[in-house]
Design a protein around this motif. Structure first.
Motif, mmCIF file in Angstrom:
data_model
loop_
_atom_site.group_PDB
_atom_site.id
_atom_site.type_symbol
_atom_site.label_atom_id
_atom_site.label_comp_id
_atom_site.label_asym_id
_atom_site.label_seq_id
_atom_site.Cartn_x
_atom_site.Cartn_y
_atom_site.Cartn_z
ATOM 1 N N GLU A 30 -1.755 -10.074 -10.806
ATOM 2 C CA GLU A 30 -1.993 -10.003 -9.353
ATOM 3 C C GLU A 30 -0.799 -9.405 -8.626
ATOM 4 O O GLU A 30 -0.954 -8.609 -7.703
ATOM 5 N N ALA A 33 -0.874 -5.738 -9.199
ATOM 6 C CA ALA A 33 -1.967 -5.101 -8.446
ATOM 7 C C ALA A 33 -1.595 -5.023 -6.967
ATOM 8 O O ALA A 33 -1.811 -3.993 -6.314
ATOM 9 N N ALA A 34 -0.985 -6.084 -6.435
ATOM 10 C CA ALA A 34 -0.622 -6.089 -5.013
ATOM 11 C C ALA A 34 0.422 -4.999 -4.750
ATOM 12 O O ALA A 34 0.354 -4.291 -3.742
ATOM 13 N N ALA A 36 0.804 -2.258 -6.496
ATOM 14 C CA ALA A 36 0.204 -0.931 -6.674
ATOM 15 C C ALA A 36 -0.663 -0.541 -5.478
ATOM 16 O O ALA A 36 -0.733 0.632 -5.115
ATOM 17 N N ARG A 37 -1.312 -1.525 -4.857
ATOM 18 C CA ARG A 37 -2.221 -1.105 -3.769
ATOM 19 C C ARG A 37 -1.447 -0.897 -2.468
ATOM 20 O O ARG A 37 -1.997 -0.506 -1.453
ATOM 21 N N ARG A 39 0.917 -1.833 0.852
ATOM 22 C CA ARG A 39 0.666 -2.822 1.893
ATOM 23 C C ARG A 39 0.892 -2.158 3.230
ATOM 24 O O ARG A 39 1.473 -1.077 3.298
ATOM 25 N N GLN A 61 -0.487 -10.429 0.506
ATOM 26 C CA GLN A 61 0.598 -9.521 0.179
ATOM 27 C C GLN A 61 1.882 -10.340 0.197
ATOM 28 O O GLN A 61 1.921 -11.418 0.782
#
Ligand code: BYC
Length: 358
Positions: A30, A33-34, A36-37, A39, A61
């Motif tokens: 997680e 992933a956070a 990589a995406r 914010r 986030q």
């Protein structure tokens, strides 16, 4: 079944495959992933900062050191992370007491490695606290002056070798149950430190479990020694989770900020449920005549620890509080020359670099 694997007595497995370690891996995924995406960026010039902070936290986030955060959030994190770091450092003493008396070379090497890991955990955690704007020197001084706390559990004596097993199984077990959810804490540096700490704690728990298993399946005297250790460590381990929810001053706010993910009582229950089955495999008895499965709640009913005792220990009046803090003060004073030498060496190196650059 071994170590911190968790399953309910009706055979239903914990919701996350791989038990608590599986949860650590899921939290690590997680975090990746956070990151990589990406914010949302910083707050707009006219944006309400508290609303901005709440939006970041609600979106799962991470809050990072340079982000705006409420002062109370910063203070809470410093308090909790420092208390956690101090616990790791003071927590080296009860087990350190047995390094020179471990029953074999192998046991000694394992215990040495475990105690060194605890020093390492303390250092990661001091480093995480430093990202909030306080120095390690200040934190250490707060501990030595008795102005910051460390876990109640480290104020109990280690009377026999079996205590090293009980600390691994119960104390590290309680620590993991408490700390796995902290891998998903809203503050990035703490969450990331917890991933590594939890992986190492899992090994610590297994080594304790294995010591107790060996003793419990040894001679009658060894079995009795293991049982005596479990009898003495069970209730102090339950108390590690803190006061009951109704008396917990920080839980509601810490959960709203997603620092804590579960209440003290929820985690305590989870720990009890995990231990019952493990005790059966060990062949040891949990010292609670009222421990029984409650079908309606799908959890074990159990006797609460003595919370008055917890408060006495927290306020400095436990069996070993004075000894533990005196030892830490002495070790800190004995290490002064190392700190001075490191500062002198750094200054010398900096001077050499300036000379080369000139
Ligand atoms: N001992 O509002 P609450 C390890 C204090 S190291 C002492 O529920 P919170 C290991 C609490 O600080 C394991 N104090 O607080 C190392 C607060 O007082 P202040 C250490 C306790 O923070 C070596 C007051 O009581 N783990 O694994 O929401 C060898 C009211 O409590 C204790 C951590 O530190 C206690 N047991 O929840 C082997 C984990 N319980 O500060 C193993 C991180 C409560 O207002 N910490 N207090 O003066 C936490 O998760 C939380 O801080 C707690 C307490 C669950 C401990």
């Amino acid at each position: 079944m071994y170590g911190n694997d968790f399953s309910a007595p009706n055979g239903a497995q914990d919701e996350t495959p791989g038990g608590l370690l599986g949860e650590v891996e899921a939290a690590e995924a997680e975090l990746r992933a956070a990151a990589a995406r990406g914010r949302r960026g910083g707050p707009a010039p006219d944006e309400d900062l508290a609303a901005y902070f709440a939006e970041v936290v609600d979106a799962e986030q991470k809050i990072e050191p340079r982000d705006w955060m409420p002062d109370a959030y910063r203070r809470t994190l410093i308090r909790q992370i420092a208390q956690h770091a101090h616990s790791e450092i003071i927590g080296m003493q009860p087990e350190g007491n047995w390094i020179s008396r471990a029953p074999s070379l192998k046991r000694k090497a394992i215990l040495l490695a475990k105690v060194q890991d605890e020093a390492g955990h303390g250092l990661y955690l001091y480093a995480a606290a430093e990202t909030l704007g306080i120095s390690r020197d200040e934190l250490v001084q707060l501990l030595l002056d008795g102005r910051q706390k460390y876990s109640s559990i480290f104020n109990y004596p280690t009377l026999s070798w079996a205590d090293v097993g009980a600390i691994g199984w119960l104390v590290d077990g309680a620590a993991i149950v408490n700390q796995v959810p902290l891998c998903r804490c809203s503050y990035g540096p703490y969450a990331r430190a917890m991933i590594r700490v939890c992986k190492e704690e899992s090994f610590h728990q297994r080594q304790g479990y294995e010591i107790l298993h060996t003793l419990a399946h040894g001679t009658p005297a060894q079995h009795a020694m293991a049982q005596d250790a479990v009898d003495r460590w069970w209730y102090p381990s339950l108390a590690m989770f803190g006061p009951p929810d109704g008396d917990s001053t920080h839980s509601a706010q810490s959960m709203a900020w997603k620092i804590k993910r579960f209440s003290n009582d929820d985690l305590r229950q989870r720990f009890v449920d995990m231990c019952v089955q493990q005790a059966e495999i060990l062949g040891l008895r949990i010292p609670d005549a009222d421990l029984r499965w409650n079908d309606e709640r799908q959890a074990y009913d159990y006797t609460q620890p003595d919370y008055d005792e917890l408060m006495r220990v927290i306020s400095g009046d436990g069996p070993c509080n004075r000894e533990r803090i005196a030892n830490r003060r002495a070790a800190h004073a004995d290490g002064a020359w190392v700190r001075e030498a490191a500062v002198a060496y750094a200054a010398k190196r900096a001077g050499q670099k300036e000379t080369v650059a000139a």
